[in-house]
Design an enzyme around this catalytic site. Structure first.
Site, PDB file in Angstrom:
ATOM      1  N   SER A  46       0.833  -1.198   0.000  1.00  0.00           N
ATOM      2  CA  SER A  46       0.000   0.000   0.000  1.00  0.00           C
ATOM      3  C   SER A  46       0.868   1.248   0.000  1.00  0.00           C
ATOM      4  CB  SER A  46      -0.950  -0.025   1.199  1.00  0.00           C
ATOM      5  OG  SER A  46      -1.889   1.021   1.135  1.00  0.00           O
ATOM      6  N   THR A  47       0.797   2.065   1.053  1.00  0.00           N
ATOM      7  CA  THR A  47       1.521   3.336   1.095  1.00  0.00           C
ATOM      8  C   THR A  47       3.012   3.145   0.862  1.00  0.00           C
ATOM      9  OG1 THR A  47      -0.060   4.054   2.768  1.00  0.00           O
ATOM     10  CG2 THR A  47       1.906   5.400   2.476  1.00  0.00           C
ATOM     11  N   HIS A  59      -2.922  -1.012  -3.135  1.00  0.00           N
ATOM     12  CA  HIS A  59      -4.112  -0.205  -2.853  1.00  0.00           C
ATOM     13  C   HIS A  59      -4.118   1.054  -3.711  1.00  0.00           C
ATOM     14  CE1 HIS A  59      -4.299  -2.130   1.422  1.00  0.00           C
ATOM     15  NE2 HIS A  59      -4.898  -2.875   0.510  1.00  0.00           N
ATOM     16  N   MET A 101      -0.365   1.258   5.433  1.00  0.00           N
ATOM     17  CA  MET A 101      -1.103   1.571   6.659  1.00  0.00           C
ATOM     18  C   MET A 101      -2.142   0.494   6.949  1.00  0.00           C
ATOM     19  SD  MET A 101      -1.917   5.561   5.844  1.00  0.00           S
ATOM     20  CE  MET A 101      -0.668   6.626   5.129  1.00  0.00           C
ATOM     21  N   ASP A 129      -4.644  -4.623   6.478  1.00  0.00           N
ATOM     22  CA  ASP A 129      -5.036  -5.470   5.359  1.00  0.00           C
ATOM     23  C   ASP A 129      -3.933  -6.454   5.011  1.00  0.00           C
ATOM     24  OD1 ASP A 129      -6.771  -6.374   3.351  1.00  0.00           O
ATOM     25  OD2 ASP A 129      -5.817  -5.087   1.845  1.00  0.00           O
TER      26      ASP A 129
END
Length: 355
Positions: free
Chosen positions: A177-178, A204, A298, A301
């Site tokens: 993600s991030t 994401h 973050m 998940d």
């Protein structure tokens, strides 16, 4: 005291962001700049911890400003405020490559303001907090599971375990993600030329952005990278990027593996696509013949799905804290005991190239 700089030529947007950030608990000072020249002056006067940067502005665009802000203070974290368009997606990926750690989509109408403010609050809190492992002992520590944190450990341990398990894998599933796009660029550009295990990636991102990401990764890595399509057969040597706004899963039919896109399934852990959906389906259909890697991001998940993979005998890896932009998703996976190994990005690349 955290210092936040908002850079946007729209006074309305500056005020909207400022109003949202005022409600956060962090001890902070908020500066605004309606053009990049003012932003550079304030960055020289004050040590900026976080900058929220627009793209289209007078004097210079957001990409150029990122370079100036990073030159003034390399530790400044930068979040791009992006347009929800194809050009906006391309610009955002360039911004991430130049040093931005994340992005947030501008609201296109009043109905999107609420979601924009919620996402902005969550991301800023995560970035400023720098979430770390909790002080309580994780399940990994309690079970005395072998956790690798250095190349030295990798050299001594992979020869008789990690490499053997990786070589049994028919697929590699990555949840990220991030801070993800630059990490994926680094991994795919450094894989050996004859790397043949198919790779499934949940990054994401919203629709449009994932297609742009796949195209960029394909161009930079000179590998076959594509946005996944429903029903397509999973082929060796291909890297599949989950489509934004749709969950990606796998299915086995008559000995062959296929991609399934699940449009009518709700968000999982506030995400669609979700890493948990991918990992869980890989655990079901590939069993022990798979590798799962959870990386910077973050939230939580992917942790439950990675644990399912581990319980089925698959190799499971979490990215190390030191190499993460945000040590959230890997931290939760480690605390759940879902990761057999904790490796830096460089060590993950070295391990993959042992196959």
């Amino acid at each position: 005291m955290k210092r936040i700089l908002i850079v946007d030529d729209s006074e309305l947007m500056c005020e909207l962001i400022k109003e949202t950030l005022r409600g956060l608990e962090e001890d902070k000072v908020i500066f605004t700049a309606t053009n990049p020249l003012i932003a550079i002056r304030k960055a020289n006067l004050f040590k900026i911890d976080l900058a929220l940067v627009d793209y289209e502005m007078p004097y210079m665009n957001g990409l150029l400003l990122i370079g100036y802000l990073k030159e003034i203070n390399p530790l400044t974290k930068i979040v791009m405020v992006s347009a929800y368009t194809e050009p906006g997606a391309q610009i955002t990926l360039e911004a991430l490559a130049k040093g931005a750690i994340d992005y947030i989509l501008k609201p296109a109408n009043k109905e999107e303001f609420k979601e924009f403010k919620k996402e902005l609050s969550e991301k800023v809190q995560w970035i400023l907090a720098g979430r770390e492992l909790s002080r309580k002992k994780s399940k990994v520590e309690k079970d005395k599971t072998k956790v690798l944190n250095s190349l030295e450990g990798l050299k001594t341990y992979t020869s008789n375990y990690l490499v053997d398990k990786l070589r049994e894998s028919k697929v590699i599933a990555i949840g990220i993600s991030t801070g993800g796009p630059p990490v994926l660029e680094k991994i795919f550009t450094n894989l050996k030329k004859d790397f043949s295990i198919p790779i499934l990636v949940v990054q994401h991102m919203p629709p449009t952005f994932t297609k742009a990401l796949a195209e960029r990764l394909c161009k930079i890595s000179q590998r076959q990278v594509k946005e996944a399509e429903d029903g397509e057969k999973i082929e060796n040597g291909v890297i599949y990027i989950a489509k934004g706004g749709v969950h990606m899963a796998v299915e086995k039919i008559l000995g062959k593996y296929y991609i399934r896109l699940l449009e009518n399934v709700e968000k999982v852990n506030s995400h669609k696509p979700s890493c948990d959906i991918l990992f869980s389906s890989v655990a079901e259909w590939y069993g022990k013949n798979a590798t799962g890697i959870i990386m910077t991001g973050m939230g939580c998940d992917g942790a439950n799905g990675l644990l399912e993979m581990k319980n089925q005998g698959a190799l499971t890896i979490a990215q190390s804290k030191e190499s993460c932009v945000v040590f959230g998703m890997p931290r939760v996976a480690i605390e759940k005991g879902a990761a057999e190994a904790v490796l830096s990005t460089d060590d993950i690349i070295r391990l993959l190239n042992e196959v």
